[in-house]
Design a protein around this motif. Structure first.
Motif, short mmCIF file in Angstrom:
data_model
loop_
_atom_site.label_atom_id
_atom_site.label_comp_id
_atom_site.label_asym_id
_atom_site.label_seq_id
_atom_site.Cartn_x
_atom_site.Cartn_y
_atom_site.Cartn_z
N ASP A 500 -17.66 42.58 20.36
CA ASP A 500 -18.05 41.96 21.42
C ASP A 500 -19.18 41.00 21.01
N VAL A 501 -19.02 40.37 19.79
CA VAL A 501 -19.76 39.07 19.44
C VAL A 501 -19.24 37.86 19.73
N LEU A 502 -19.73 37.14 20.53
CA LEU A 502 -19.32 35.82 21.16
C LEU A 502 -19.37 34.76 19.98
N PRO A 503 -18.18 34.25 19.72
CA PRO A 503 -18.15 32.98 18.63
C PRO A 503 -18.84 31.79 18.99
N GLU A 504 -19.30 30.80 18.09
CA GLU A 504 -19.98 29.75 18.49
C GLU A 504 -19.05 28.82 19.16
N ARG A 505 -19.26 28.13 19.97
CA ARG A 505 -18.26 27.20 20.87
C ARG A 505 -18.08 26.06 19.87
N PRO A 506 -17.00 25.33 20.38
CA PRO A 506 -16.61 24.04 19.68
C PRO A 506 -17.69 22.91 20.00
N VAL A 507 -17.74 22.08 19.00
CA VAL A 507 -18.56 20.80 19.45
C VAL A 507 -17.74 19.68 19.28
N CYS A 508 -17.66 18.88 20.07
CA CYS A 508 -16.91 17.70 20.31
C CYS A 508 -17.73 16.44 19.44
N VAL A 509 -16.76 15.85 18.49
CA VAL A 509 -17.33 14.97 17.74
C VAL A 509 -16.60 13.56 17.86
N ARG A 510 -15.49 13.54 18.66
CA ARG A 510 -15.06 12.23 19.22
C ARG A 510 -14.31 12.47 20.43
N THR A 511 -14.17 11.61 21.31
CA THR A 511 -13.23 11.50 22.44
C THR A 511 -12.58 10.07 22.81
N VAL A 512 -11.04 10.12 22.70
CA VAL A 512 -10.37 9.21 22.70
C VAL A 512 -9.66 8.92 24.00
N LEU A 513 -9.61 7.72 24.36
CA LEU A 513 -8.71 7.66 25.88
C LEU A 513 -7.96 6.19 25.46
N ASP A 514 -6.49 6.48 25.54
CA ASP A 514 -5.73 5.49 25.20
C ASP A 514 -6.02 4.74 24.18
N GLY A 515 -6.29 5.29 23.20
CA GLY A 515 -6.51 4.79 21.85
C GLY A 515 -7.95 4.35 21.47
N GLY A 516 -8.79 4.19 22.58
CA GLY A 516 -9.98 3.74 22.58
C GLY A 516 -11.08 4.73 22.53
N THR A 517 -12.01 4.66 21.51
CA THR A 517 -12.89 5.88 21.46
C THR A 517 -14.31 5.59 22.53
N ILE A 518 -14.38 6.66 23.36
CA ILE A 518 -15.17 6.81 24.52
C ILE A 518 -16.46 7.70 24.12
N PHE A 519 -16.14 8.44 22.98
CA PHE A 519 -17.56 9.26 22.49
C PHE A 519 -17.20 9.34 21.00
N GLN A 520 -18.42 9.17 20.48
CA GLN A 520 -18.47 9.34 18.98
C GLN A 520 -19.68 9.97 18.51
N ARG A 521 -19.82 11.15 18.10
CA ARG A 521 -21.39 11.70 17.60
C ARG A 521 -21.64 10.82 16.39
#
Length: 521
Positions: A500-521
């Motif tokens: 019953d140990v919860l894993p660590e959640r994923p962390v977003c490092v980049r989001t891309v929309l139609d080839g363009g980066t809209i977020f980058q950590r």
């Protein structure tokens, strides 16, 4: 995540080669590299075979998945909640007043104090503070505090006159439905265009930072103004997630078109909300003198709206939470089908938001008419089960029968997941977890299916077919994740282990929309 490449003098979107990654792709589950050209994925496979590109990104072992789509959002309210007064942790009337006083002291004397998220069902004393107490706490400033459902609010004395004589008014300051809409219009109308846009940018930027590449903005009379709606649509894709706008107004198809809406759906209210005891239900609420809630649409009105949408080639839909409201809306679908036929009605991919109290018969009708269920799994996580708000309002049996998302999926209802932010937080992995591990285990669905409803399902609900997948020829829209909890079956490990140990959640490092980066950590 280092980048290298040659960009000097370039004006077109560069091609990008992503190396040393893991890709959640049915087209090539073993792929370690991907190449995008403009808005499209052009290649996917083994990194040793990857063709050259203008820019190279070393993913460093990160996981790449299709980006999320939040299928129900309110951008201005979400931004205000991020930057303003968050009342979701409050557990008593006194604590609410303390927070209002602390926050109000930072605001100009003529400002409206905006707050959101109080939920009296979590309080020992469930009587909210009066308007007079809010006046005192805020030092005479106007106060608008939306309840967690955003279908009622606490208002200070200065805001109440506009609601007098309007259905849902209460001199205590706790206003519901139409009276709430009147107060809300004044409160949101106090924002300058710059303040409104700032809140919307905050919301969309936060969404991008969470791996969300598109959102469905739900507006309409009582929810937002036309100016608010067009403001957020103007931000769509401008270095931010794409915004699909839904304007919910009965008989308002032409207005929706004029405003640039994607559909005449979303917050077209067939009823209210369970949190405010205004969802239209077949059996009375058990707590308080609220009967069976509020019904705002007849079956004939629903049918007329759908027929208008069919004739205009426009997607239609409704907000319906309670079983009585859902049944009425589905009766409207049946009436419309008698006029245009089931097949033509199904072609519209019409939708119902929330669909929380739905039984097997109604689920079968959703399938028959091809209705998309735009649902919020975190509602169940927050308020479902045997001892939370739904149980207080409806009783344990009805609470455990609510939000049967897994049953809808198993029966063939097309699903799109959203947050209804700020009703629940912008947190797409929380939606996946809530659907995969609901409070009633009979309604479980697989993590893979829940992820699909949170990504491809949102594109499909907006009529964008074939999106939400990683394969050559598909849109280059994806998110990149660090996965400290590990990966299983191509997706992050999200559910507790045998201890019953919860894993660590994923962390977003980049989001891309139609080839363009809209977020980058």
């Amino acid at each position: 995540m280092p980048e290298s490449g040659r960009l000097t003098g370039m004006t077109k979107t560069p091609s990008v080669r992503y190396l040393n990654g893991r890709f959640y792709s049915a087209a090539d589950p073993r792929a370690t590299a991907m190449v995008t050209g403009g808005a499209t994925i052009t290649w996917l496979g083994d990194g040793a075979d990857a063709p050259a590109a203008d820019v190279t990104v070393d993913l460093g072992g990160a996981l790449v998945t299709p980006a999320f789509v939040d299928a129900h959002l309110h951008a201005t309210d979400t931004g205000l909640a991020f930057d303003g007064l968050d009342l979701s942790p409050v557990r008593s009337p006194g604590e609410l007043l303390e927070r209002v006083a602390e926050f109000a002291a930072t605001r100009p004397a003529d400002a409206v104090v905006h707050g959101h998220g109080w939920d009296e069902s979590t309080w020992a004393d469930q009587t909210p503070p009066s308007a007079e107490l809010l006046d005192r706490a805020a030092g005479g400033r106007r106060v608008y505090l939306s309840q967690a459902s955003v279908h009622s609010a606490l208002a200070s004395s200065a805001l109440l006159p506009v609601a007098r004589g309007v259905h849902g008014h209460d001199e205590s300051g706790w206003v519901r439905e139409a009276a709430h809409h009147a107060v809300r219009e004044i409160a949101l109308g106090s924002l300058t265009p710059a303040q409104r846009e700032s809140a919307q940018r905050t919301a969309l930027s936060r969404a991008a930072a969470l791996g969300i590449a598109a959102v469905h903005e739900c507006g309409g009379p009582g929810t937002s103004s036309e100016e608010d709606f067009t403001s957020v649509l103007a931000l769509s894709g401008r270095g931010l997630p794409r915004v699909f706008g839904y304007w919910g107004e009965l008989g308002g198809i032409e207005r929706a078109r004029d405003l640039g809406a994607h559909g005449a759906a979303g917050d077209l209210y067939a009823d209210g909300a369970l949190g405010s005891r205004t969802a239209s239900v077949r059996s009375p609420y058990l707590d308080g003198d609220h009967g069976c809630g509020e019904a705002f649409v007849t079956a004939q009105q629903a049918a007329d709206h759908l027929l208008d949408c069919v004739r205009a080639g426009f997607q239609g839909g409704f907000h319906a939470i309670g079983d009585a409201a859902i049944a009425t809306v589905l009766d409207g679908f049946a009436l419309a089908a008698k006029t245009v036929g089931v097949d033509r009605l199904r072609e519209g991919h019409h939708r119902i938001e929330h669909v929380e109290l739905i039984d097997k018969t109604m689920i079968a009708r959703m399938v028959e008419f091809g209705v998309i269920a735009s649902v919020q799994p975190v509602f169940d996580a927050l308020w479902g089960g045997t001892d939370r708000m739904y149980a207080q309002r409806l009783g344990v049996d009805r609470a455990l029968a609510s939000n049967p998302i897994g049953a809808m999926h198993a029966t063939g209802v097309a699903l799109a997941f959203g947050s209804d932010s700020p009703v629940t937080a912008l947190d797409p992995w929380a939606m996946v977890v809530a659907a995969a591990a609901p409070r009633n285990p009979r309604f479980r669905m697989s993590v893979r299916s829940a992820f699909a409803a949170s990504s491809a399902g949102g594109w499909r609900a907006a009529g964008v077919e074939g999106a939400g997948t990683l394969k050559p020829g598909a849109a280059a829209t994806f998110a990149v994740w660090e996965t400290p909890g590990g990966v299983s079956g191509g997706l992050p490990v999200l559910l507790p282990d045998v201890d019953d140990v919860l894993p660590e959640r994923p962390v977003c490092v980049r989001t891309v929309l139609d080839g363009g980066t809209i977020f980058q950590r």
